[in-house]
Every structure is written in C-alpha cells, then in structure tokens.
Design a protein around this motif. Sequence first.
Motif, PDB file in Angstrom:
ATOM      1  N   GLU A 302       0.827  -1.199   0.000  1.00 56.63           N
ATOM      2  CA  GLU A 302       0.000   0.000   0.000  1.00 56.63           C
ATOM      3  C   GLU A 302       0.867   1.257   0.000  1.00 56.63           C
ATOM      4  N   MET A 303       1.939   1.223   0.792  1.00 61.88           N
ATOM      5  CA  MET A 303       2.845   2.373   0.804  1.00 61.88           C
ATOM      6  C   MET A 303       3.524   2.541  -0.554  1.00 61.88           C
ATOM      7  N   THR A 304       3.855   1.412  -1.205  1.00 59.92           N
ATOM      8  CA  THR A 304       4.462   1.495  -2.539  1.00 59.92           C
ATOM      9  C   THR A 304       3.489   2.095  -3.540  1.00 59.92           C
ATOM     10  N   ARG A 305       2.230   1.656  -3.453  1.00 58.85           N
ATOM     11  CA  ARG A 305       1.228   2.229  -4.353  1.00 58.85           C
ATOM     12  C   ARG A 305       1.055   3.724  -4.092  1.00 58.85           C
ATOM     13  N   LEU A 306       1.035   4.098  -2.833  1.00 59.64           N
ATOM     14  CA  LEU A 306       0.920   5.521  -2.506  1.00 59.64           C
ATOM     15  C   LEU A 306       2.135   6.302  -3.006  1.00 59.64           C
ATOM     16  N   ALA A 307       3.327   5.683  -2.884  1.00 61.38           N
ATOM     17  CA  ALA A 307       4.535   6.358  -3.366  1.00 61.38           C
ATOM     18  C   ALA A 307       4.496   6.543  -4.878  1.00 61.38           C
ATOM     19  N   HIS A 308       4.047   5.461  -5.594  1.00 66.29           N
ATOM     20  CA  HIS A 308       3.936   5.563  -7.045  1.00 66.29           C
ATOM     21  C   HIS A 308       2.920   6.632  -7.432  1.00 66.29           C
ATOM     22  N   SER A 309       1.815   6.644  -6.699  1.00 63.28           N
ATOM     23  CA  SER A 309       0.792   7.647  -6.993  1.00 63.28           C
ATOM     24  C   SER A 309       1.320   9.054  -6.741  1.00 63.28           C
ATOM     25  N   SER A 310       2.053   9.210  -5.630  1.00 62.98           N
ATOM     26  CA  SER A 310       2.627  10.521  -5.332  1.00 62.98           C
ATOM     27  C   SER A 310       3.654  10.919  -6.395  1.00 62.98           C
ATOM     28  N   HIS A 311       4.431   9.911  -6.870  1.00 65.36           N
ATOM     29  CA  HIS A 311       5.422  10.189  -7.898  1.00 65.36           C
ATOM     30  C   HIS A 311       4.753  10.652  -9.190  1.00 65.36           C
ATOM     31  N   ARG A 312       3.677   9.929  -9.552  1.00 60.67           N
ATOM     32  CA  ARG A 312       2.957  10.334 -10.765  1.00 60.67           C
ATOM     33  C   ARG A 312       2.375  11.741 -10.608  1.00 60.67           C
ATOM     34  N   GLN A 313       1.831  12.009  -9.458  1.00 66.41           N
ATOM     35  CA  GLN A 313       1.293  13.349  -9.226  1.00 66.41           C
ATOM     36  C   GLN A 313       2.396  14.405  -9.303  1.00 66.41           C
ATOM     37  N   GLY A 314       3.562  14.082  -8.758  1.00 68.66           N
ATOM     38  CA  GLY A 314       4.688  15.013  -8.834  1.00 68.66           C
ATOM     39  C   GLY A 314       5.118  15.278 -10.262  1.00 68.66           C
ATOM     40  N   GLU A 315       5.140  14.194 -11.087  1.00 68.91           N
ATOM     41  CA  GLU A 315       5.510  14.367 -12.488  1.00 68.91           C
ATOM     42  C   GLU A 315       4.520  15.266 -13.208  1.00 68.91           C
ATOM     43  N   GLU A 316       3.241  15.045 -12.911  1.00 70.51           N
ATOM     44  CA  GLU A 316       2.233  15.891 -13.538  1.00 70.51           C
ATOM     45  C   GLU A 316       2.377  17.340 -13.092  1.00 70.51           C
ATOM     46  N   VAL A 317       2.672  17.539 -11.809  1.00 73.22           N
ATOM     47  CA  VAL A 317       2.862  18.900 -11.295  1.00 73.22           C
ATOM     48  C   VAL A 317       4.057  19.558 -11.984  1.00 73.22           C
ATOM     49  N   LYS A 318       5.135  18.798 -12.218  1.00 77.03           N
ATOM     50  CA  LYS A 318       6.302  19.330 -12.908  1.00 77.03           C
ATOM     51  C   LYS A 318       5.944  19.801 -14.316  1.00 77.03           C
ATOM     52  N   LYS A 319       5.198  18.987 -15.044  1.00 79.72           N
ATOM     53  CA  LYS A 319       4.825  19.350 -16.412  1.00 79.72           C
ATOM     54  C   LYS A 319       3.964  20.610 -16.425  1.00 79.72           C
ATOM     55  N   ILE A 320       2.991  20.600 -15.518  1.00 80.02           N
ATOM     56  CA  ILE A 320       2.105  21.773 -15.461  1.00 80.02           C
ATOM     57  C   ILE A 320       2.889  23.026 -15.096  1.00 80.02           C
ATOM     58  N   SER A 321       3.783  22.889 -14.110  1.00 83.38           N
ATOM     59  CA  SER A 321       4.587  24.039 -13.690  1.00 83.38           C
ATOM     60  C   SER A 321       5.503  24.502 -14.820  1.00 83.38           C
ATOM     61  N   SER A 322       6.080  23.544 -15.588  1.00 84.33           N
ATOM     62  CA  SER A 322       6.979  23.904 -16.686  1.00 84.33           C
ATOM     63  C   SER A 322       6.241  24.687 -17.752  1.00 84.33           C
ATOM     64  N   TRP A 323       5.102  24.175 -18.177  1.00 84.82           N
ATOM     65  CA  TRP A 323       4.350  24.877 -19.214  1.00 84.82           C
ATOM     66  C   TRP A 323       3.828  26.219 -18.701  1.00 84.82           C
ATOM     67  N   ALA A 324       3.498  26.293 -17.431  1.00 82.88           N
ATOM     68  CA  ALA A 324       3.052  27.569 -16.874  1.00 82.88           C
ATOM     69  C   ALA A 324       4.190  28.584 -16.915  1.00 82.88           C
TER      70      ALA A 324
END
Length: 377
Positions: A302-324
């Motif tokens: 469960e912690m691994t799934r949460l970490a993967h989910s957090s990682h994916r969210q971080g990647e999405e935040v990076k892309k959004i922040s970059s384009w912004a």
Amino acid sequence: MANLNRRGIPMPFVTRTRRVEPPSPSVPQQPVDQAPGRRSMVDSAIYAHGVRVASPTTLSDTYTALAATPGGVAWIGLYRPSEQELLSLSEEFDLHPLAIEDAIVAHQRPKLERYDTVLFVVLKAANYLDVPEEVDFGELHLFVGPNFVITVRHSESPDLSHVRQRMESEPELLALGPQAILYAIIDAVVDAYSPVVAGLANDIDEIETQVFGGDALVSRRIYELSREVIDFQRATHPLSAVMLALERGSTKYGVTQELERRLRDVADHLTQVNERVDGFRYLLRDILTVNSTLVSERQNEEMTRLAHSSHRQGEEVKKISSWAAILFAPTLIAGIYGMNFTHMPELSWPLGYPLAVLAMVGLSGLLYSIFKRRGWL
C-alpha cells in the motif's frame, strides 16, 4: 487455639473431633444434610460386590447403610456442598483438614495428594462452546478411601451420572473397589477432552483461511483462541502428573493389573491430548507470525502504491509548472509593453516589435530546453 491454614488464617472448621455434642433441646437445629431450600446430594449409593444394595438420600443414612454393609463401598456425589456437609464427611471418614479446605475454597489446579489411606484428587473437566469459541471448565474434587468415594462438583460439568450408569452396568469392574470408580471418572474427564481438541482444531483451520484471505480482524481471534489453548493446557498438563502418581502407587496400594492396564490406556489418551494442545499453541504462534508478516507486506504494498501515486502526481505537477513558466515568459513581456504610458522608449522604435516577439520566443525556448534537460517535460 484455632487451627491455621497454609496462609496463616484461623480455621475453626477443620477440627478433627470425631464426636459432636448434641444440641440443647431448647435450641432447634437443622440436620446437616437437610438444609432448607438446598439439596447438594446428587446421588448416593452403597455397593457390595459391584452391585448397588442401598440408595440413601441423606448423609446420615449413607453412614448408617455403609456401616451395616460388610465389604460395602459408598459413592457419594455432591454438588456445591455446604461447609457443614463437608465437615460432616470429614468427621465420618477422617478426611484431612487441608483437603477439606481445598474442597471448600475450590479453584485448585489438577493434582493428587495422599493423606494416609485417603486420596484427594482435583480434576478439571472441559467443554467446548462453539459459538463463543470458548472452553468452559468445571472443577471436580474426589476423596477416595478404602471403602468410599466422595465426588464434589463446583460446576455443572462434569456430569457423572453416565459414569455411575456405566459402572453399575459393569459389576465386575465396580467390584474392584474405589480405585475402579476413580479410574472411571478420570477416563470420562479425559474422553471429554477429545471434542474440545476437535473444536480448537476446527477454529485453527478457519483462522488459517482468514489469515491468507486478508481478514483484518483475524489477529484478535488468534489472540483469544491462544488464551483458550493456554487455559486448556493448564487443565490437561498437570493431570499427567496425577496419572504418573497413580501408576507409581499402584503396587503399593494393591491396584489390580486390570485397573493398571486401564489407567495406562487413559494416560496414553491424555498424552495424545497434551501433544495436540502443545501443537495448537505452537501453530497459533506461527500463524500469528505469518499474519504479522502478511500484514506488513500488505502495508508495504500500500505504501508502494501511494509512493507511485505521489510520484505520478509530482511528475504531472512538474509538467504543469513547466508549461506555466514557459507561457508566463511571453506574457510578462507582452504585459510590460501593454502598459498605457505616454512615454516609453521602444514605442517609436521600428525594431521594437520584432525584438519583443523574438525575446518572447527565445525566452520560451530557453525555458523549454532547461525543463526538458531536467526531465520535467
């Protein structure tokens, strides 16, 4: 001076006086075995050569009938007797005060104690209750003398009526005397352990299914069943010492070979029960360990799934922040030149517009290359 028990508490009731002065005629006294609203005697019988010859209904009648029967044996069954009744038995059969004290207080561990010619035995009966998954225990005290057996029950179990019926249907076994009655009672108590073992084994099988099925509440069930197994061990393990003491004293106290064989058979059954119960305890311990491991693995997953989910969210935040940031650069330049000031140096410059557009494109391209190198895009 009053007698003292093993804890130093005065015990005036453990007197060894054999005769009691009759009460004064002016003070009415209720007979000891006819207390109003109370009947502790379940059954009483006098046997001669394995056959019931008398069925007295009170303790005094039992004493009289036994004295009138040469070679007779009295089997007195009591359920939660009063202190007066136990004192009456003590005076009649010369029972030891310490044994009487144990019988009054109850809550004893299984044991065998020998007081001259009288055996005092404590047994723990067990009954498995399936719905609450609990083992119900009953306590039984036995006084076994040369010509008498006294059973004192402090709970509903064990029911000794079927033991008495069995013995009366086998007069050749009953004719062997009080030791045969003791054997039959121990045999019945040990036989009653088998359904308890079966019930515990079934519960353990269900627990194993729950553990590998991922039931979150199984840990509590394992703990509660472990406590029941430990309590059951406390009832069965000390009984092995009782059987060993009976075996060692069989020759000295004239136990027949037939009874010796039967006692060894009961001891074998008891050994099997103890081995199964020991196995249950170790198995429950291992199941609890396995369950803890599985719970830890599930938590890690469960912690691994949460970490993967957090990682994916971080990647999405990076892309959004970059384009912004990329879009923000030309917007900043356009915002500066969109200010409504009369005097701005670049407003009348012919190359002002191309240079502003070039600055927007260049700055956006620079930011894109930086974010791309860092893996944000």
